[in-house]
Design a protein around this motif. Structure first.
Motif, PDB file in Angstrom:
ATOM      1  N   ARG A 577      78.747  49.230  47.305  1.00  0.00           N
ATOM      2  CA  ARG A 577      78.378  50.746  47.705  1.00  0.00           C
ATOM      3  C   ARG A 577      78.974  51.566  47.749  1.00  0.00           C
ATOM      4  O   ARG A 577      79.650  52.911  47.038  1.00  0.00           O
ATOM      5  N   SER A 578      80.635  51.458  48.163  1.00  0.00           N
ATOM      6  CA  SER A 578      81.523  52.561  48.244  1.00  0.00           C
ATOM      7  C   SER A 578      81.974  52.608  47.135  1.00  0.00           C
ATOM      8  O   SER A 578      82.492  54.079  46.724  1.00  0.00           O
ATOM      9  N   GLY A 579      82.195  51.819  45.704  1.00  0.00           N
ATOM     10  CA  GLY A 579      83.144  51.667  44.304  1.00  0.00           C
ATOM     11  C   GLY A 579      82.104  53.132  44.267  1.00  0.00           C
ATOM     12  O   GLY A 579      82.534  53.322  42.831  1.00  0.00           O
ATOM     13  N   LEU A 580      80.616  52.304  44.102  1.00  0.00           N
ATOM     14  CA  LEU A 580      79.713  53.094  43.038  1.00  0.00           C
ATOM     15  C   LEU A 580      79.066  54.573  43.913  1.00  0.00           C
ATOM     16  O   LEU A 580      79.480  55.455  42.855  1.00  0.00           O
ATOM     17  N   GLU A 581      79.920  54.889  44.649  1.00  0.00           N
ATOM     18  CA  GLU A 581      79.795  56.324  45.511  1.00  0.00           C
ATOM     19  C   GLU A 581      81.437  56.738  44.368  1.00  0.00           C
ATOM     20  O   GLU A 581      81.379  58.217  44.200  1.00  0.00           O
ATOM     21  N   GLU A 582      82.705  56.578  44.401  1.00  0.00           N
ATOM     22  CA  GLU A 582      83.107  56.858  43.843  1.00  0.00           C
ATOM     23  C   GLU A 582      83.617  56.902  42.520  1.00  0.00           C
ATOM     24  O   GLU A 582      83.956  57.923  41.581  1.00  0.00           O
ATOM     25  N   ARG A 583      82.712  55.709  41.844  1.00  0.00           N
ATOM     26  CA  ARG A 583      83.018  56.169  40.490  1.00  0.00           C
ATOM     27  C   ARG A 583      82.130  56.929  40.081  1.00  0.00           C
ATOM     28  O   ARG A 583      82.252  57.755  38.973  1.00  0.00           O
ATOM     29  N   PHE A 584      80.538  57.035  40.628  1.00  0.00           N
ATOM     30  CA  PHE A 584      79.510  57.817  40.082  1.00  0.00           C
ATOM     31  C   PHE A 584      80.319  59.273  40.359  1.00  0.00           C
ATOM     32  O   PHE A 584      79.821  60.148  39.303  1.00  0.00           O
ATOM     33  N   GLU A 585      81.196  59.567  41.256  1.00  0.00           N
ATOM     34  CA  GLU A 585      81.001  60.808  41.600  1.00  0.00           C
ATOM     35  C   GLU A 585      82.490  61.492  40.692  1.00  0.00           C
ATOM     36  O   GLU A 585      81.988  62.724  39.595  1.00  0.00           O
ATOM     37  N   GLN A 586      83.135  60.215  39.653  1.00  0.00           N
ATOM     38  CA  GLN A 586      84.093  60.578  38.772  1.00  0.00           C
ATOM     39  C   GLN A 586      83.485  60.985  37.129  1.00  0.00           C
ATOM     40  O   GLN A 586      83.293  61.995  36.322  1.00  0.00           O
ATOM     41  N   ALA A 587      82.330  60.250  37.595  1.00  0.00           N
ATOM     42  CA  ALA A 587      81.105  60.289  36.006  1.00  0.00           C
ATOM     43  C   ALA A 587      80.325  61.683  36.185  1.00  0.00           C
ATOM     44  O   ALA A 587      80.079  62.675  35.160  1.00  0.00           O
ATOM     45  N   ARG A 588      79.614  61.839  37.533  1.00  0.00           N
ATOM     46  CA  ARG A 588      79.256  63.018  37.159  1.00  0.00           C
ATOM     47  C   ARG A 588      80.118  64.360  37.028  1.00  0.00           C
ATOM     48  O   ARG A 588      79.817  65.563  36.023  1.00  0.00           O
ATOM     49  N   GLN A 589      81.901  64.653  37.638  1.00  0.00           N
ATOM     50  CA  GLN A 589      81.933  65.289  37.194  1.00  0.00           C
ATOM     51  C   GLN A 589      82.597  65.744  36.057  1.00  0.00           C
ATOM     52  O   GLN A 589      82.208  66.734  34.910  1.00  0.00           O
ATOM     53  N   HIS A 590      82.062  64.278  35.126  1.00  0.00           N
ATOM     54  CA  HIS A 590      83.105  64.254  33.861  1.00  0.00           C
ATOM     55  C   HIS A 590      81.534  64.395  32.954  1.00  0.00           C
ATOM     56  O   HIS A 590      81.842  65.463  31.630  1.00  0.00           O
ATOM     57  N   ALA A 591      80.754  64.034  33.250  1.00  0.00           N
ATOM     58  CA  ALA A 591      78.851  65.194  32.829  1.00  0.00           C
ATOM     59  C   ALA A 591      78.704  66.099  32.716  1.00  0.00           C
ATOM     60  O   ALA A 591      78.507  67.397  31.412  1.00  0.00           O
ATOM     61  N   ILE A 592      79.389  66.606  33.482  1.00  0.00           N
ATOM     62  CA  ILE A 592      78.821  68.350  33.769  1.00  0.00           C
ATOM     63  C   ILE A 592      80.090  69.288  33.056  1.00  0.00           C
ATOM     64  O   ILE A 592      79.776  69.952  32.680  1.00  0.00           O
ATOM     65  N   ARG A 593      81.076  68.706  32.941  1.00  0.00           N
ATOM     66  CA  ARG A 593      82.375  69.263  32.128  1.00  0.00           C
ATOM     67  C   ARG A 593      81.659  68.901  30.604  1.00  0.00           C
ATOM     68  O   ARG A 593      81.948  69.650  29.625  1.00  0.00           O
ATOM     69  N   GLU A 594      80.980  67.546  30.257  1.00  0.00           N
ATOM     70  CA  GLU A 594      80.552  67.864  29.167  1.00  0.00           C
ATOM     71  C   GLU A 594      79.043  67.709  28.326  1.00  0.00           C
ATOM     72  O   GLU A 594      78.902  67.442  27.346  1.00  0.00           O
ATOM     73  N   GLY A 595      78.201  68.040  29.563  1.00  0.00           N
ATOM     74  CA  GLY A 595      77.035  68.738  28.931  1.00  0.00           C
ATOM     75  C   GLY A 595      76.872  67.775  29.179  1.00  0.00           C
ATOM     76  O   GLY A 595      75.236  67.553  27.813  1.00  0.00           O
ATOM     77  N   ARG A 596      76.506  66.242  29.642  1.00  0.00           N
ATOM     78  CA  ARG A 596      75.417  64.735  29.660  1.00  0.00           C
ATOM     79  C   ARG A 596      74.886  64.738  30.479  1.00  0.00           C
ATOM     80  O   ARG A 596      75.229  65.234  31.663  1.00  0.00           O
ATOM     81  N   SER A 597      74.469  64.149  30.281  1.00  0.00           N
ATOM     82  CA  SER A 597      72.808  62.416  31.051  1.00  0.00           C
ATOM     83  C   SER A 597      73.557  61.734  31.954  1.00  0.00           C
ATOM     84  O   SER A 597      74.904  60.377  31.132  1.00  0.00           O
ATOM     85  N   ILE A 598      72.592  61.480  32.709  1.00  0.00           N
ATOM     86  CA  ILE A 598      73.455  60.217  33.519  1.00  0.00           C
ATOM     87  C   ILE A 598      72.118  59.099  33.862  1.00  0.00           C
ATOM     88  O   ILE A 598      71.115  59.893  34.538  1.00  0.00           O
ATOM     89  N   ALA A 599      71.545  58.170  33.055  1.00  0.00           N
ATOM     90  CA  ALA A 599      70.789  57.647  33.999  1.00  0.00           C
ATOM     91  C   ALA A 599      71.179  56.880  34.355  1.00  0.00           C
ATOM     92  O   ALA A 599      71.415  55.956  34.753  1.00  0.00           O
ATOM     93  N   LEU A 600      70.656  56.539  35.417  1.00  0.00           N
ATOM     94  CA  LEU A 600      70.443  55.458  36.696  1.00  0.00           C
ATOM     95  C   LEU A 600      69.720  54.276  37.179  1.00  0.00           C
ATOM     96  O   LEU A 600      68.090  54.484  37.641  1.00  0.00           O
ATOM     97  N   ALA A 601      69.824  52.966  36.595  1.00  0.00           N
ATOM     98  CA  ALA A 601      68.297  52.353  36.887  1.00  0.00           C
ATOM     99  C   ALA A 601      68.973  51.390  38.192  1.00  0.00           C
ATOM    100  O   ALA A 601      69.741  50.865  38.880  1.00  0.00           O
TER     101      ALA A 601
END
Length: 740
Positions: A577-601
């Motif tokens: 869970r800690s690793g998920l929170e850290e990696r997801f925050e990085q991916a979220r910032q990247h997605a905001i900069r590039e205007g992309r989406s993330i699908a979470l299953a």
């Protein structure tokens, strides 16, 4: 007992006091300077006067030449005008054109006036007769009153009844000439009134006029120009030479009376020849040198007069100010001078030593004998010609300072007759030097024995020295490193950003530290802790770089392992869970900069507990590891797979563009999970069922917690839909049915 240095210097040195300071030396020093300046100024003024006289004479010659050119041009124009007037008078007398008579007279006049190209007769302004006709046939029949350029001068002649000078013009038969035009009036119809009959035109060759006036060469050289088109003088256009001459500040100008009009001449003055100008510059240089010589001779005498006073004052200042003690003996070796530095050095009264043997300055008989031996050796006949001084290390004798280490430099001095006149010596305190040598030896021992690798670089970042620890670290001897740029160890990530950070910190703070992964010459990769200090000299310029390097690979690897264990599930090796929170925050910032989406299953395994209960926990662990592995193969390498605990997993697919992409990923996810698992030690494949809920960033939520809640809710709907069946179902958040 200490005494003021001035008193002790006078008593022990026998140096007579200087007379009171006189300000007259300033006047004496300025006198040679003023003398030299006056001589130089006088000579330069004389040279300048001669140069100005020569320039004035050249200017007068140019003015005379310009006046002569003007006179000759006016003479040529007057001769040409006489020809036109004569032909016009002949036609008026005859009351018409007698061609034979006109041709006869015109030919004789053309022979006498070389600047006239032709004589043209134009009844009613139509050229009917041209003498000579050969070469001028193109002009016969020309209507002068309708000519675009010459018609203005024709009208001016008709209206004024006087001769006019027009042009210069480009002639239709070729050539360039000014045209003298004479109007002809007589009683044409017999009514007693004079009417305009026509005109006589004589084109005057402008270049022929200039050549006969002696001006052609000046025109070719660009030094002469003529203006006054149509006889308008200064307001007329330039028709010969360069127009810029009329705007020059040094140009010489004069008017030319051109019949009824006016021309204007402009001439550039004759420049002074290069050789003459060089001669004047050489004369000026000689004048300055002569003035300097006078100044030097005058100052030489002044310097000789003050030399003795200056030398005595210099001796006094030096001996009273320097930290080394200076002494002087007579021919018998008795002290006659001992500088105040001896008092400061030993804390004793040096005046008590005056008149005694200079050897009493030293500690004991052994030191005295060694000093005397060194002086005698330096005084040997074969060494006397080289004037070698004796240098010896000894000890001073004076109370508590009897063990004071000093360096003695002593030599014999002679009188004016080269007879021995005594000794002059200097005593230097070696206490600080010996302490520094001890400190230097200690620093060398620390440098050589330090466990950390140390490299000292010059201001160009070339290696000056390395310690044995550095040699052991890189596996190279100092001989291969000293004198070269420090390129070993090699930084694996050799980014320019790191170098800029290093240099910026060194400039601002004088130090830079960082742990960097490096490659040693033998190919090993190690993590090295770098500490670079910048050393500046007393003028704040970069002098040295000191690099201290220690191997922190073990500690770095331990920290990496600790960080890995903190962020990963120990069983499946995917993120926790800690690793998920850290990696997801990085991916979220990247997605905001590039205007992309993330699908979470959100993946929950159905019926996992019976596997544990029936087959054992070790089989359940193998099932979880295989499920985690299959989840990592669904998307791309940068996608996120995490285990939340038990049989719950989360997969975040980065960079999806549409629901179609999510549908394709979910189909792949369902296919991976639906395939039975083969586990070592279990005879038959194990079927795994799962319920999957999917949420999309940022449509369903903008945070990880929000997405997990949405995906968890969708997962529970999928779980309800698959209850009692063996299928794996995927539900989309916000949708009321399976799939999309």
């Amino acid at each position: 007992m200490n005494r003021p240095s001035s008193d002790s210097g006078e008593e022990r040195g026998g140096v007579q006091g200087l007379p009171p300071y006189r300000r007259g030396w300033l006047v004496g020093g300025l006198l040679p300077l003023l003398t030299g300046l006056l001589v130089t100024a006088g000579l330069l003024a004389s040279i300048g006067a001669v140069e100005r006289q020569l320039a004035t004479a050249t200017l007068h010659a140019d003015l005379d030449e310009l006046a002569g050119i003007r006179t000759r041009i006016e003479s040529q124009l007057n001769q040409a005008s006489n020809v036109s007037d004569s032909i016009g008078a002949l036609i008026e007398v005859n009351q018409g054109l007698d061609e034979a008579r006109v041709i006869e007279v015109a030919e004789r006049m053309l022979e006498r006036t070389s600047v006239i190209r032709l004589i043209g007769v134009a009844p009613d302004n139509i050229l009917r007769l041209i003498v000579p006709e050969e070469g001028n046939e193109a002009a016969i029949g020309l209507d002068l009153s309708g000519h675009p350029e010459q018609s203005a001068s024709v009208r001016r002649a008709m209206e004024s009844g006087e001769s006019v000078l027009g042009g210069p013009y480009e002639l239709v038969q070729g050539g360039y000439a000014a045209v003298h035009r004479v109007p002809i009036f007589f009683d044409v119809d017999g009514d007693g009134q004079k009417e305009y009959w026509g005109a006589v035109s004589t084109p005057i060759d402008l270049m022929a006029v200039m050549e006969r006036a002696g001006a052609k060469q000046l025109l070719d050289e660009g030094r002469l120009a003529v203006r006054g088109y149509e006889g308008l003088g200064a307001v007329g256009d330039v028709f010969a030479g360069e127009a810029a001459l009329f705007g020059g500040p040094e140009a010489l100008t004069t008017p030319v009376i051109a019949l009824d009009g006016e021309w204007q001449l402009a001439m550039r003055p004759t420049p002074m020849s290069g050789s003459m100008r060089g001669l004047f510059r050489v004369a000026e240089l000689l004048a300055i040198l002569f003035g300097l010589a006078v100044m030097w001779l005058a100052m030489r005498w002044q310097i000789q007069q003050r030399q003795l006073v200056r030398s005595e004052r210099l001796l006094r200042d030096v001996t009273t100010s320097v930290s080394d003690a200076v002494f002087r003996t007579d021919a018998k070796g008795r002290l006659i001078f001992l500088s105040p530095a001896f008092d400061r050095m030993t804390g004793c009264d040096g005046s008590s030593r005056l008149g005694k043997s200079w050897l009493t300055l030293f500690a004991d008989g052994e030191d005295q004998a060694r000093v005397q031996e060194a002086v005698n050796w330096a005084a040997l006949p074969e060494r006397r010609t080289s004037r070698t001084r004796a240098v010896v290390t000894t000890r001073l004798s004076c109370g508590e300072a009897s063990e004071l280490p000093v360096e003695l430099r002593v030599e014999r001095v002679g009188s004016q007759r080269f007879a021995p006149a005594g000794l002059v010596g200097i005593l230097t305190d070696l206490t600080d030097r010996q302490a520094f040598e001890q400190l230097e030896g200690l620093a060398t021992a620390v440098f050589e024995g330090a466990g950390d690798a140390i490299a000292i670089l010059d201001r160009h970042r070339k290696v000056l020295a390395v310690n044995p620890a550095f040699e052991r670290l890189v596996g190279l001897p100092s001989a291969e490193l000293v004198g070269h740029r420090l390129t070993t160890p090699e930084v694996v990530d050799n980014s320019r950003r790191r170098l800029e950070s290093c240099m910026r910190n060194l400039r601002l703070h004088g130090r830079w530290t960082e742990e960097i992964e490096c490659r040693l010459p033998d190919g090993r990769k190690r993590v090295l802790g770098w500490s670079v200090d910048l050393i500046r000299d007393d003028r704040r310029r970069i002098n040295r770089y000191v690099c201290v390097i220690n191997d922190v690979t073990v500690r770095h690897r331990r920290l990496e392992a600790m960080h890995y264990r903190a962020l990963h599930d120990p069983l499946t090796k995917v993120l926790n869970r800690s690793g998920l929170e850290e990696r997801f925050e990085q991916a979220r910032q990247h997605a905001i900069r590039e205007g992309r989406s993330i699908a979470l299953a959100f993946v929950d395994l159905n019926g996992f507990k019976p596997i544990n209960d029936s087959l054992g926990h070790h089989v359940g662990d193998e099932v979880l590891k295989e499920v985690a592995h299959r989840l990592t193969t669904v998307g791309r390498r940068e996608d996120i797979v995490a285990r939340l605990g038990g049989d719950e997993f989360v997969v975040a697919f980065y960079g999806v563009h549409s629901d179609a992409d999510i549908r394709h990923l979910c189909q792949s996810l369902r296919a991976r999970l639906s395939t039975p698992l083969t586990v070592s030690g279990v005879a038959s494949p194990i079927g795994v069922r799962a319920s999957v809920g999917v949420a999309r960033f940022p449509e369903d939520a903008e945070t990880l917690d929000g997405l997990m809640r949405s995906a968890d809710a969708a997962m529970y709907r999928a779980k309800e839909a698959t209850r009692g069946s063996g299928d794996t179902m995927v539900f989309r958040a916000g949708s009321g049915k399976a799939g999309f």
